[in-house]
Motif scaffolding. Structure first.
Motif: not given
Lengths: 204, 268
Positions: A107, A113, A149-150, A152-153, A180, A183
């Motif tokens: 990740q 990004q 956020l990065l 990405d869970k 999002h 999520m």
């Protein structure tokens, strides 16, 4: 996605949860509101495995919350603490630390990004070159939220995610985070705008 | 070489009047340390005089089991001191601290006495007891500093530990910054002290051996090997202590147990 039934939590003589049930569907944005001390943070702490003494059944993504599953559960969540004063020497170390863990290496964001996200969160371009003590509480909160956020869970646990932010940036960040839909977002918050934008409100 | 000049007991006690200078300074600046200093010095004098008597007797006996028993007693006192100084719970932490101390001392003793000096009997009282004692004495302060830094920082900065843990770190990964900090704090002074050895500080063993009539070259060789063994023993002891105490200091969800601290007033 998250299923809590007959939850009981007591701290010494104080009952925080009694016969508490909650079902959260995948992709839902839930705001947990209520006065201080009613158990908003405790609920997030429970899901992150920080409350070992509870009774009842807690299921997270088909996994029962128990010592055997806690590592796997923690791999599926990102947690933003209410207190963001985390003692790491540099901002770079603070931001990138979670991406060096074995499970999160894939990740790790590239510069495009994270720069894009920093720009959206109104964070200075050179923030990663600073020492942790040189940035404000609001900047730290935005930085850690960006890291969450990065990562990405599938599940985001956010404890007062906008408490240190001014009104203008609050709305931008709330809108962006709640976009999002992939999520499940569970936020303990006093923020009226965040509460209004959420799919559902749990009042404790 | 000349014989060692003895210090008469009268001169020894008269010489201790030098302590009046530090006592005056501690009193003048109202540090509140005067009583503690007097007690510490009296304990030191009594303990060393008693050790002198015991050692003379133990060296004459030179019994394997008495020597091992003596070292075990030293290790137990050392472990108790470490746990006490770190403000941690005796019931939970004494055994892992004692175990790590014994393992590190056994390994480095076997290496130094068996491999480097090539003693025929590594349990020979004249070598086994003073060298083990010196290694233990030197490693205790490192373990105290490391344990204090590790557990107190974990307690004070629980959010950092949790931030790592809840965002996908294994427990070992989440503990790494705390381990790193503990090692830095415990070994930075030792590294600095090692670097200036011989320039502005003459180490105790070497000075003692020279005063005792040894060839300075032999004293230097002993000193070099002892410093290296002490460094290794200390770092092994620190790492093993933290790894062993990790097994009892956390609950099944990897949260730090509050009852590992002696003055436990916090809740989860």
């Amino acid at each position: 996605m998250i299923h809590i039934s007959d939850l009981q939590i007591r701290f010494k003589d104080e009952t925080v949860f009694k016969n508490f049930d909650l079902q959260i569907k995948p992709g839902e944005n839930i705001a947990i509101s209520g006065e201080s001390g009613k158990g908003k943070s405790t609920l997030l702490h429970l899901l992150a495995g920080f409350i070992p003494d509870f009774s009842g059944n807690v299921m997270i993504n088909t996994l029962e919350l128990c010592p055997e599953n806690i590592q796997e559960i923690r791999r599926q969540v990102a947690w933003l603490p209410q207190e963001t004063f985390l003692k790491m020497p540099t901002v770079k170390e603070l931001f990138f630390a979670p991406f060096y863990f074995t499970h999160n290496k894939k990740q790790k964001p590239n510069s495009k990004q994270y720069k894009e996200l920093f720009n959206r969160f109104n964070l200075p371009k050179d923030i990663l070159n600073k020492k942790s003590k040189e940035i404000s509480g609001g900047q730290k909160q935005r930085l850690l939220l960006a890291a969450c956020l990065l990562l990405d869970k599938p599940i985001l646990l956010l404890d007062e995610p906008t408490s240190a932010l001014d009104q203008k940036i609050k709305q931008t960040i709330t809108d962006y985070v709640l976009e999002h839909k992939n999520m499940t977002i569970l936020s303990a918050t006093h923020d009226a705008y965040w509460i209004n934008q959420s799919d559902r409100i749990i009042h404790l | 070489m000349n014989a060692v000049l003895d210090i008469q007991y009268f001169r020894l006690f008269a010489g201790m009047a030098l302590m009046l200078i530090p006592l005056f300074i501690l009193w003048y600046y109202k540090t509140g340390l005067v009583k503690a200093t007097i007690i510490a010095v009296l304990r030191m004098v009594a303990q060393l005089l008693l050790v002198g008597l015991y050692l003379e007797y133990i060296f004459k006996l030179n019994s394997l089991w008495i020597n091992i028993g003596w070292v075990l007693a030293m290790a137990l006192i050392g472990a108790y001191t470490i746990v006490q100084r770190s403000g941690l719970n005796y019931k939970i932490l004494l055994i892992p601290v004692l175990l790590s101390g014994l393992i590190s001392i056994t390994l480095t003793d076997a290496y130094f006495l068996g491999f480097v000096i090539k003693l025929h009997n590594i349990f020979d009282a004249r070598y086994f007891i003073p060298i083990t004692g010196m290694m233990m004495g030197n490693t205790i302060k490192n373990v105290v500093i490391a344990l204090d830094a590790y557990y107190n920082r974990l307690d004070e900065e629980q959010n950092l530990y949790r931030w790592h843990l809840a965002n996908g770190a294994t427990q070992q990964e989440a503990l790494q910054p705390f381990m790193r900090d503990a090692l830095k704090r415990a070994f930075n002074p030792m590294i600095a002290n090692t670097a200036i050895m011989g320039l502005i500080s003459l180490p105790g063993v070497m000075t003692g051996q020279i005063l005792g009539g040894s060839d300075p070259n032999i004293a230097v060789k002993y000193q070099i090997m002892l410093l290296i063994t002490i460094f290794t023993s200390a770092i092994l002891n620190v790492v093993l202590t933290i790894l062993f105490t990790n097994r009892v200091a956390f609950d099944k969800y990897h949260n730090i147990k509050k009852n590992i601290f002696r003055n436990n007033t916090k809740k989860n």
